[in-house]
Design a protein around this motif. Structure first.
Motif, short mmCIF file in Angstrom:
data_model
loop_
_atom_site.label_atom_id
_atom_site.label_comp_id
_atom_site.label_asym_id
_atom_site.label_seq_id
_atom_site.Cartn_x
_atom_site.Cartn_y
_atom_site.Cartn_z
N ASN A 38 0.83 -1.20 0.00
CA ASN A 38 0.00 0.00 0.00
C ASN A 38 0.86 1.24 0.00
N VAL A 39 0.23 2.36 -0.22
CA VAL A 39 0.82 3.67 0.05
C VAL A 39 0.00 4.26 1.19
N TYR A 40 0.57 5.23 1.87
CA TYR A 40 -0.14 5.84 3.01
C TYR A 40 -1.52 6.35 2.58
N ARG A 41 -2.49 6.14 3.45
CA ARG A 41 -3.86 6.64 3.31
C ARG A 41 -4.62 6.03 2.14
N GLN A 42 -4.17 4.91 1.65
CA GLN A 42 -4.84 4.23 0.53
C GLN A 42 -5.22 2.81 0.96
N GLY A 43 -6.22 2.27 0.30
CA GLY A 43 -6.62 0.91 0.56
C GLY A 43 -5.73 -0.07 -0.18
N PHE A 44 -5.85 -1.35 0.16
CA PHE A 44 -5.12 -2.40 -0.54
C PHE A 44 -5.81 -3.74 -0.39
N ASN A 45 -5.45 -4.66 -1.26
CA ASN A 45 -5.93 -6.03 -1.21
C ASN A 45 -4.72 -6.91 -1.49
N TRP A 71 2.41 -1.56 4.74
CA TRP A 71 2.33 -2.99 5.05
C TRP A 71 3.00 -3.81 3.96
N ASN A 72 3.59 -4.93 4.38
CA ASN A 72 4.15 -5.90 3.45
C ASN A 72 3.99 -7.28 4.06
N TYR A 73 3.79 -8.27 3.22
CA TYR A 73 3.53 -9.63 3.68
C TYR A 73 4.38 -10.62 2.90
N ALA A 74 4.65 -11.77 3.52
CA ALA A 74 5.32 -12.87 2.83
C ALA A 74 4.45 -14.11 2.98
N CYS A 75 4.40 -14.91 1.92
CA CYS A 75 3.61 -16.13 1.89
C CYS A 75 4.53 -17.33 1.71
N MET A 76 4.09 -18.48 2.21
CA MET A 76 4.77 -19.75 1.98
C MET A 76 3.69 -20.82 1.84
N ALA A 111 -4.73 -16.06 4.74
CA ALA A 111 -4.04 -16.13 3.46
C ALA A 111 -4.08 -14.78 2.74
N GLY A 112 -4.58 -13.75 3.40
CA GLY A 112 -4.60 -12.43 2.79
C GLY A 112 -5.32 -11.42 3.66
N PHE A 113 -5.20 -10.16 3.23
CA PHE A 113 -5.84 -9.05 3.93
C PHE A 113 -6.33 -8.05 2.91
N GLN A 114 -7.39 -7.37 3.24
CA GLN A 114 -7.70 -6.14 2.53
C GLN A 114 -8.02 -5.09 3.58
N ASP A 123 -7.72 5.84 10.92
CA ASP A 123 -7.61 4.40 11.22
C ASP A 123 -8.03 3.60 9.98
N ARG A 124 -7.80 2.31 10.02
CA ARG A 124 -8.13 1.40 8.92
C ARG A 124 -9.19 0.40 9.34
N GLU A 125 -10.00 0.00 8.36
CA GLU A 125 -10.83 -1.18 8.57
C GLU A 125 -10.11 -2.34 7.90
N TRP A 126 -10.35 -3.55 8.40
CA TRP A 126 -9.64 -4.73 7.95
C TRP A 126 -10.60 -5.85 7.63
N GLN A 127 -10.19 -6.68 6.70
CA GLN A 127 -10.92 -7.90 6.38
C GLN A 127 -9.88 -8.98 6.09
N PHE A 128 -10.08 -10.16 6.69
CA PHE A 128 -9.14 -11.27 6.51
C PHE A 128 -9.63 -12.19 5.41
N TYR A 129 -8.69 -12.67 4.60
CA TYR A 129 -8.96 -13.72 3.62
C TYR A 129 -8.47 -15.02 4.24
N CYS A 130 -9.39 -15.95 4.48
CA CYS A 130 -9.07 -17.18 5.20
C CYS A 130 -9.26 -18.40 4.30
N CYS A 131 -8.45 -19.42 4.54
CA CYS A 131 -8.57 -20.68 3.79
C CYS A 131 -8.56 -21.85 4.77
N ARG A 132 -9.43 -22.80 4.49
CA ARG A 132 -9.51 -24.04 5.27
C ARG A 132 -8.88 -25.14 4.43
#
Length: 178
Positions: A38-45, A71-76, A111-114, A123-132
């Motif tokens: 993301n950049v400051y004050r912007q949304g992301f997925n 924010w930055n994330y790493a996946c495996m 497995a993700g965020f938006q 402030d930010r609102e958050w939503q989690f991307y989840c996997c079973r």
């Protein structure tokens, strides 16, 4: 005799070495230090590729940029013992300007965020991307102590071994600190 022992033990060492990768994550590749989701004050997925989960989170804070964070994330790939992902979904939205605690429902792994930034509450609102996954994740959950102790601290959280997964998060909100 030594040649026979070598022929017997070499395949075992090879198998053990191949399994070693299932128990330790190597260094995370966040990409270039200037590459943020993301950049400051912007949304992301941000979503990990299919079959992977979030294993590292990095964040830096800037009060001058609306008390926001990059924010930055790493996946495996998830451990093979979990099987294949059977379903993925977006959880409920955690509203900006409030305290919240949430874990992925239905034994899911993150497995993700938006996220969307709201300048009216800084402030930010958050939503989690989840996997079973096809096999139940054996776990006993606890909140890690690897989080910023103060709202303005930078964060670099990593899961160092398999069988440790991010299942949710919690936040605090202060109308004074924003």
């Amino acid at each position: 005799m030594d040649l026979v022992l070598l022929c017997v033990f070499l395949p075992l060492v090879t198998v053990a070495w191949g399994q070693y990768g299932d128990y330790y994550y190597g260094p995370y590749n966040y990409g270039d230090n200037d590459e943020w989701v993301n950049v400051y004050r912007q949304g992301f997925n941000f979503q990990c590729p299919h079959g992977q989960v979030i294993v590292a989170i990095r964040s830096v804070f800037n009060k001058k940029e609306g008390s926001d964070r990059l924010w930055n994330y790493a996946c495996m790939p998830a451990a093979q013992s979990l099987g294949e992902p059977t379903e993925c979904w977006w959880e409920e939205i955690n509203r900006a300007g409030t305290e919240w605690y949430q874990t992925c429902s239905n034994n899911g792994l993150v497995a993700g965020f938006q996220s969307q930034y709201f300048p009216s509450v800084l402030d930010r609102e958050w939503q989690f991307y989840c996997c079973r996954y096809s096999r139940r994740c054996p776990y006993s959950c606890w909140l890690t102590t690897e989080y910023p102790g103060h709202y303005g601290e930078d964060m670099d959280m990593m899961m160092y071994t398999y069988d440790h997964y991010i299942r949710g998060a919690t936040t605090t909100f202060s109308a004074v600190d924003r």
